[in-house]
Design a protein around this motif. Structure first.
Motif, PDB file in Angstrom:
ATOM      1  N   UNK A 195     -56.572 -13.274  20.543  1.00 58.30           N
ATOM      2  CA  UNK A 195     -55.896 -12.416  21.510  1.00 58.30           C
ATOM      3  C   UNK A 195     -55.376 -13.182  22.713  1.00 58.30           C
ATOM      4  N   UNK A 196     -56.181 -14.084  23.238  1.00 57.21           N
ATOM      5  CA  UNK A 196     -55.763 -14.878  24.399  1.00 57.21           C
ATOM      6  C   UNK A 196     -54.620 -15.814  24.023  1.00 57.21           C
ATOM      7  N   UNK A 197     -54.738 -16.468  22.875  1.00 54.13           N
ATOM      8  CA  UNK A 197     -53.716 -17.427  22.471  1.00 54.13           C
ATOM      9  C   UNK A 197     -52.352 -16.767  22.289  1.00 54.13           C
ATOM     10  N   UNK A 198     -52.310 -15.615  21.618  1.00 55.94           N
ATOM     11  CA  UNK A 198     -51.003 -14.989  21.395  1.00 55.94           C
ATOM     12  C   UNK A 198     -50.461 -14.358  22.678  1.00 55.94           C
ATOM     13  N   UNK A 199     -51.356 -14.008  23.601  1.00 54.76           N
ATOM     14  CA  UNK A 199     -50.892 -13.384  24.840  1.00 54.76           C
ATOM     15  C   UNK A 199     -50.270 -14.390  25.805  1.00 54.76           C
ATOM     16  N   UNK A 200     -50.691 -15.653  25.710  1.00 55.84           N
ATOM     17  CA  UNK A 200     -50.152 -16.664  26.624  1.00 55.84           C
ATOM     18  C   UNK A 200     -48.917 -17.366  26.058  1.00 55.84           C
ATOM     19  N   UNK A 201     -48.608 -17.120  24.792  1.00 58.21           N
ATOM     20  CA  UNK A 201     -47.415 -17.730  24.217  1.00 58.21           C
ATOM     21  C   UNK A 201     -46.161 -17.125  24.847  1.00 58.21           C
ATOM     22  N   UNK A 202     -45.134 -17.912  25.090  1.00 61.11           N
ATOM     23  CA  UNK A 202     -43.879 -17.381  25.639  1.00 61.11           C
ATOM     24  C   UNK A 202     -43.287 -16.329  24.703  1.00 61.11           C
ATOM     25  N   UNK A 203     -42.584 -15.357  25.282  1.00 54.85           N
ATOM     26  CA  UNK A 203     -41.979 -14.301  24.476  1.00 54.85           C
ATOM     27  C   UNK A 203     -40.960 -14.864  23.487  1.00 54.85           C
ATOM     28  N   UNK A 204     -40.369 -15.998  23.803  1.00 51.90           N
ATOM     29  CA  UNK A 204     -39.410 -16.600  22.874  1.00 51.90           C
ATOM     30  C   UNK A 204     -40.107 -17.155  21.638  1.00 51.90           C
ATOM     31  N   UNK A 205     -41.374 -17.510  21.779  1.00 52.23           N
ATOM     32  CA  UNK A 205     -42.152 -18.046  20.668  1.00 52.23           C
ATOM     33  C   UNK A 205     -42.852 -16.928  19.899  1.00 52.23           C
ATOM     34  N   UNK A 206     -43.387 -15.946  20.623  1.00 50.87           N
ATOM     35  CA  UNK A 206     -44.130 -14.848  20.004  1.00 50.87           C
ATOM     36  C   UNK A 206     -43.711 -13.527  20.651  1.00 50.87           C
ATOM     37  N   UNK A 207     -42.525 -13.014  20.291  1.00 54.12           N
ATOM     38  CA  UNK A 207     -42.055 -11.756  20.879  1.00 54.12           C
ATOM     39  C   UNK A 207     -42.882 -10.565  20.428  1.00 54.12           C
ATOM     40  N   UNK A 208     -42.932  -9.553  21.289  1.00 55.10           N
ATOM     41  CA  UNK A 208     -43.623  -8.321  20.919  1.00 55.10           C
ATOM     42  C   UNK A 208     -42.849  -7.589  19.843  1.00 55.10           C
ATOM     43  N   UNK A 209     -43.591  -6.948  18.933  1.00 54.50           N
ATOM     44  CA  UNK A 209     -42.957  -6.241  17.826  1.00 54.50           C
ATOM     45  C   UNK A 209     -42.650  -4.794  18.203  1.00 54.50           C
ATOM     46  N   UNK A 210     -43.590  -4.128  18.863  1.00 55.70           N
ATOM     47  CA  UNK A 210     -43.403  -2.734  19.248  1.00 55.70           C
ATOM     48  C   UNK A 210     -43.212  -2.627  20.761  1.00 55.70           C
ATOM     49  N   UNK A 211     -42.484  -1.608  21.209  1.00 52.64           N
ATOM     50  CA  UNK A 211     -42.251  -1.464  22.645  1.00 52.64           C
ATOM     51  C   UNK A 211     -43.427  -0.856  23.398  1.00 52.64           C
TER      52      UNK A 211
END
Length: 271
Positions: A27-43
């Protein structure tokens, strides 16, 4: 008896702690990734009530998984071998066989849970239309029993050792948490398709929670492709997610086995 209970209690506490640490780390790792690397799927974001329900269900599931392993070992249903009994490469192969076998077990039991007879059991997991890392273990106790029972046929297809079992559990939890994490971490190729097309992306499983049908695999996509259950809208949703365009939650209710009801909705055809 006292020693047995103490051994079970220590093993169960370790299983819960292991799950909590791995899920928190993912959870921490994916939350700190830039949105360009790991964009959110749902709004939208999950509500606090969902997170509380998932946390409680996850603890129960971790206790059940640990108990199944404990009973299986104590009843000699499985007999882990000493790690030094085989070369490392054999244990690496055993881990790969475990992952492929588990993906097969997961796919077919998942399909079964989506039939009308078993949907009331699986429905608890699908209350999370916007999944989180905690959704990974948010199962009804009976579903946790089905998932945990994989260890029995696993012992028939490959040798087991405690280090391999731990590696399998860590991989399974981390991959499961990632699949429910809501951020698309799998990169796209120039054609917009996932570079690792043989693996299920985060969008792959996120769509399953949104629509309630199709995309039943856990690690790999080959069973969905072979059986024609990969959603027809998957690649488009993946491209949109990678481009930063959120994929909205379907307003339609989830009920029964959608594969039997609306096969055209996810023909499995890929452009």
């Amino acid at each position: 008896m006292g020693d047995d209970l103490s051994y079970w209690a220590r093993g169960t506490a370790l299983a819960v702690a292991r799950y909590a640490v791995i899920v928190a780390t993912v959870g921490v790792l994916i939350s700190v990734l830039p949105r360009t690397v790991a964009p959110r799927i749902q709004p939208r974001s999950p509500r606090p009530a969902q997170l509380r329900r998932e946390a409680i269900s996850s603890i129960v599931s971790a206790v059940i998984f640990s108990s199944i392993l404990y009973v299986s070992v104590m009843a000699h249903l499985i007999s882990p071998q000493p790690f030094e009994s085989l070369p490392i490469w054999r244990w690496a192969v055993a881990l790969l066989v475990l992952l492929i076998g588990h993906d097969t077990w997961f796919y077919w039991t998942h399909r079964l849970l989506h039939t009308r007879a078993f949907w009331p059991i699986h429905q608890l997991h699908h209350q999370s239309r916007t999944p989180t890392v905690l959704t990974a273990y948010a199962f009804h106790p009976l579903e946790a029993l089905v998932n945990g029972a994989f260890i029995l046929p696993a012992s028939l297809i490959t040798p087991l050792s405690y280090p391999v079992l731990v590696a399998f559990m860590v991989t399974m939890i981390a991959r499961n948490a990632m699949a429910h994490g809501g951020r698309e971490v799998f990169p796209a190729g120039r054609d917009g398709h996932p570079r690792l097309g043989w693996m299920t992306t985060v969008t792959h499983h996120d769509l399953h929670h949104q629509r309630g049908a199709g995309n039943y695999g856990l690690y790999f996509s080959f069973w969905d492709r072979i059986m024609g259950t990969e959603r027809a809208d998957y690649l488009d949703a993946y491209r949109r997610a990678r481009n930063g365009a959120s994929v909205g939650v379907s307003p339609q209710p989830i009920e029964g086995d959608p594969v039997a009801e609306t096969p055209a909705a996810h023909s499995g055809q890929r452009p």
